[in-house]
Design a protein around this motif. Structure first.
Motif, short mmCIF file in Angstrom:
data_model
loop_
_atom_site.label_atom_id
_atom_site.label_comp_id
_atom_site.label_asym_id
_atom_site.label_seq_id
_atom_site.Cartn_x
_atom_site.Cartn_y
_atom_site.Cartn_z
N GLU A 4 0.55 -1.37 0.18
CA GLU A 4 -0.08 0.00 -0.08
C GLU A 4 0.54 1.30 0.41
OE1 GLU A 4 -2.76 -0.05 3.16
OE2 GLU A 4 -4.25 -1.83 1.97
N ASP A 5 2.04 1.41 0.43
CA ASP A 5 2.76 2.76 0.42
C ASP A 5 3.00 2.64 -0.36
OD1 ASP A 5 2.54 3.08 3.46
OD2 ASP A 5 4.79 2.20 3.68
N GLU A 6 4.08 1.97 -1.26
CA GLU A 6 4.58 1.65 -2.49
C GLU A 6 3.53 2.37 -3.47
OE1 GLU A 6 5.90 -1.84 -4.39
OE2 GLU A 6 7.72 -1.76 -3.30
N ILE A 7 1.73 1.80 -3.12
CA ILE A 7 0.91 1.86 -4.11
C ILE A 7 0.81 4.22 -4.27
CG2 ILE A 7 -1.71 2.18 -4.40
CD1 ILE A 7 -1.32 -1.39 -4.03
N PHE A 8 0.77 4.00 -3.35
CA PHE A 8 0.10 5.06 -2.25
C PHE A 8 1.16 6.71 -3.38
CE2 PHE A 8 0.29 9.11 0.85
CZ PHE A 8 -1.03 9.85 0.14
N ARG A 9 2.71 6.44 -2.51
CA ARG A 9 4.22 7.27 -3.02
C ARG A 9 3.69 7.16 -4.78
NH1 ARG A 9 4.18 5.99 1.53
NH2 ARG A 9 4.70 7.07 3.46
N THR A 10 3.25 6.11 -5.36
CA THR A 10 3.62 5.68 -6.77
C THR A 10 2.35 6.81 -7.17
OG1 THR A 10 4.72 3.78 -6.91
CG2 THR A 10 3.96 4.29 -8.83
N TYR A 11 0.99 7.11 -6.77
CA TYR A 11 0.13 7.62 -7.55
C TYR A 11 0.38 9.06 -7.07
CZ TYR A 11 -3.71 10.13 -5.17
OH TYR A 11 -4.59 11.63 -5.31
N VAL A 12 1.20 9.40 -5.58
CA VAL A 12 1.49 10.86 -5.29
C VAL A 12 2.25 11.19 -6.41
CG1 VAL A 12 2.58 12.60 -3.61
CG2 VAL A 12 0.98 10.64 -2.89
N PHE A 13 3.78 11.13 -6.27
CA PHE A 13 4.60 11.01 -7.75
C PHE A 13 3.95 11.22 -8.93
CE2 PHE A 13 7.72 9.68 -5.19
CZ PHE A 13 8.38 10.83 -4.98
N LYS A 14 2.58 10.26 -9.73
CA LYS A 14 2.13 11.05 -10.41
C LYS A 14 0.96 11.59 -10.77
CE LYS A 14 2.41 5.96 -12.39
NZ LYS A 14 3.52 6.35 -13.87
N ARG A 15 0.66 12.08 -9.81
CA ARG A 15 0.36 13.29 -9.48
C ARG A 15 0.59 14.73 -9.15
NH1 ARG A 15 -4.93 15.07 -10.69
NH2 ARG A 15 -5.64 16.56 -8.87
N LEU A 16 1.74 14.79 -9.27
CA LEU A 16 2.66 15.48 -8.67
C LEU A 16 3.05 16.36 -10.24
CD1 LEU A 16 3.91 15.81 -4.44
CD2 LEU A 16 2.05 17.07 -5.66
N GLU A 17 3.60 14.74 -10.69
CA GLU A 17 5.13 15.27 -11.98
C GLU A 17 4.06 15.02 -13.51
OE1 GLU A 17 8.16 12.26 -10.61
OE2 GLU A 17 8.79 14.57 -10.69
N GLU A 18 3.30 14.50 -13.74
CA GLU A 18 2.65 14.20 -14.56
C GLU A 18 1.46 14.16 -14.65
OE1 GLU A 18 3.78 9.54 -16.31
OE2 GLU A 18 5.08 9.18 -14.26
N ASP A 19 0.87 14.40 -14.21
CA ASP A 19 -0.49 15.62 -14.17
C ASP A 19 -0.47 16.45 -14.67
OD1 ASP A 19 -1.69 12.70 -13.80
OD2 ASP A 19 -2.96 13.71 -12.14
N VAL A 20 -1.35 16.98 -15.80
CA VAL A 20 -1.48 18.67 -16.84
C VAL A 20 -2.33 19.04 -15.89
CG1 VAL A 20 -0.95 19.06 -18.55
CG2 VAL A 20 -0.30 16.81 -18.56
N SER A 21 -1.37 20.37 -15.95
CA SER A 21 -3.12 21.74 -15.00
C SER A 21 -4.43 21.79 -16.45
CB SER A 21 -2.31 22.25 -14.38
OG SER A 21 -3.34 23.22 -14.09
N THR A 22 -5.16 21.88 -15.96
CA THR A 22 -5.49 22.56 -17.09
C THR A 22 -5.94 24.72 -17.53
OG1 THR A 22 -7.69 22.96 -15.21
CG2 THR A 22 -7.11 21.18 -16.70
#
Length: 334
Positions: A4-22
């Motif tokens: 679960e820690d890996e899932i949460f932190r991977t999700y967080v990294f993708k949210r902060l680094e890869e998701d694009v702002s509108t």
């Protein structure tokens, strides 16, 4: 499934680094901006949970004519085809609820909390910089462990807060962010210099480029070696990073020495001493084999050589097509 820690932190990294702002849009052009409706973090959670995400379809809306802006000259309302950001946010919220049902209550709660506090960052049409900053600050307590991954996440969040410049950072966090920004700037400069190495220029200008590279060796990305040597499975240890650093310095010094052979013999001798010292250091560490290329990092076949992915790519020559024509341009008036 990952823990679960890996899932949460991977999700967080993708949210902060890869998701694009509108970028403060309320609508997206489906033909040119549809990529802004996507999300790497949501795709990742979908893959892990096995729950498919909702595709947000464009729709027709009616724009009323007005006396302000571009609508002033329209005689009647105009129908436009758009992706509504509100629809994207609503679909994401529903998907997160469905996805997190597959996780433990603890992981589900952390993901839902992070979603709430970061939605202002990625769809800030009605949010001030201070509002976005306040919400970002609220997630920092989730990453209080001394773990290196948590430290990286805190730095990413503090960088965003620094960019927003709406809430002062603590001195320690401010220093860390400035250090990271300096590091990023130097790394960009390193790769810019690499791209300049293989364009024709006077010898002294070429030497100046290599000297700048020599002073920026610590700014290169050690991960460049991954894939060049043994693929993604190659383990990057501290000793390997040190070896890459020494080899890179030695190879740059060798290039400078060779260039000085044609210009200033005294300078050439000094750089030869530098090459010899770095070679001895590598020998003492049992690193005799060249890791960055058979003839060095900057020779053909080397990590940063003229045939590497870091050098400017020559445009492919196109075959000439011969067309038979009954007329030429001279036969027409323009």
């Amino acid at each position: 499934m990952q823990n679960e820690d890996e899932i949460f932190r991977t999700y967080v990294f993708k949210r902060l680094e890869e998701d694009v702002s509108t970028e403060y849009r309320e609508m997206l052009n489906p033909y040119q901006e549809s990529h802004l409706a996507g999300s790497k973090s949501l795709d990742y959670l979908s893959e892990i949970s096995g729950i498919r995400t909702t595709d947000v379809a464009p729709k027709w809306i009616t724009e009323e004519s007005s006396e302000e802006g571009t609508g002033y000259y329209r005689d009647e309302p105009e129908r436009v085809y758009v992706i509504d950001i509100k629809d994207v946010l609503d679909a994401r919220a529903k998907d997160i609820v469905a996805i997190t049902k597959k996780f433990s209550p603890d992981l589900a709660q952390k993901i839902q909390t992070f979603e709430v506090e970061t939605k202002y960052l990625y769809a800030p049409a009605l949010s001030s910089k201070r509002d976005i900053s306040v919400h970002l600050q609220r997630v920092l307590p989730l990453f209080d462990s001394p773990d290196k991954t948590d430290k990286k996440i805190r730095i990413l969040i503090n960088r965003r807060l620094h960019e927003l410049n709406a809430i002062p950072l603590e001195q320690k966090a401010e220093r860390q962010v400035k250090k990271e920004l300096k590091k990023d700037k130097e790394q960009k400069q390193f790769y810019h210099l690499i791209s300049q190495l293989y364009t024709p220029k006077p010898t002294m200008d070429q030497i100046a480029l290599y000297i700048q590279l020599y002073n920026l060796v610590g700014s290169h990305n050690p991960e460049d070696v991954r894939g060049f040597i043994k693929g993604d499975g190659y383990k990057m240890t501290p000793s390997l990073k040190g070896r890459i650093h020494r080899e890179l310095k030695r190879d740059i010094a060798q290039q400078i020495k060779s260039l000085y052979d044609f210009e200033l013999k005294n300078e050439s001798k000094w750089w030869q001493q530098e090459v010899d010292a770095l070679n001895q250091s590598l020998i003492r560490s049992n690193d005799k084999k060249r890791l960055l290329g058979p003839q060095g990092a900057f020779a053909k076949g080397g990590l940063y050589g003229p045939d590497s992915k870091f050098a400017p790519q020559k445009p492919k020559t196109q075959e000439k097509v011969v067309e038979l024509s009954l007329f030429s341009d001279k036969d027409f008036d323009y």
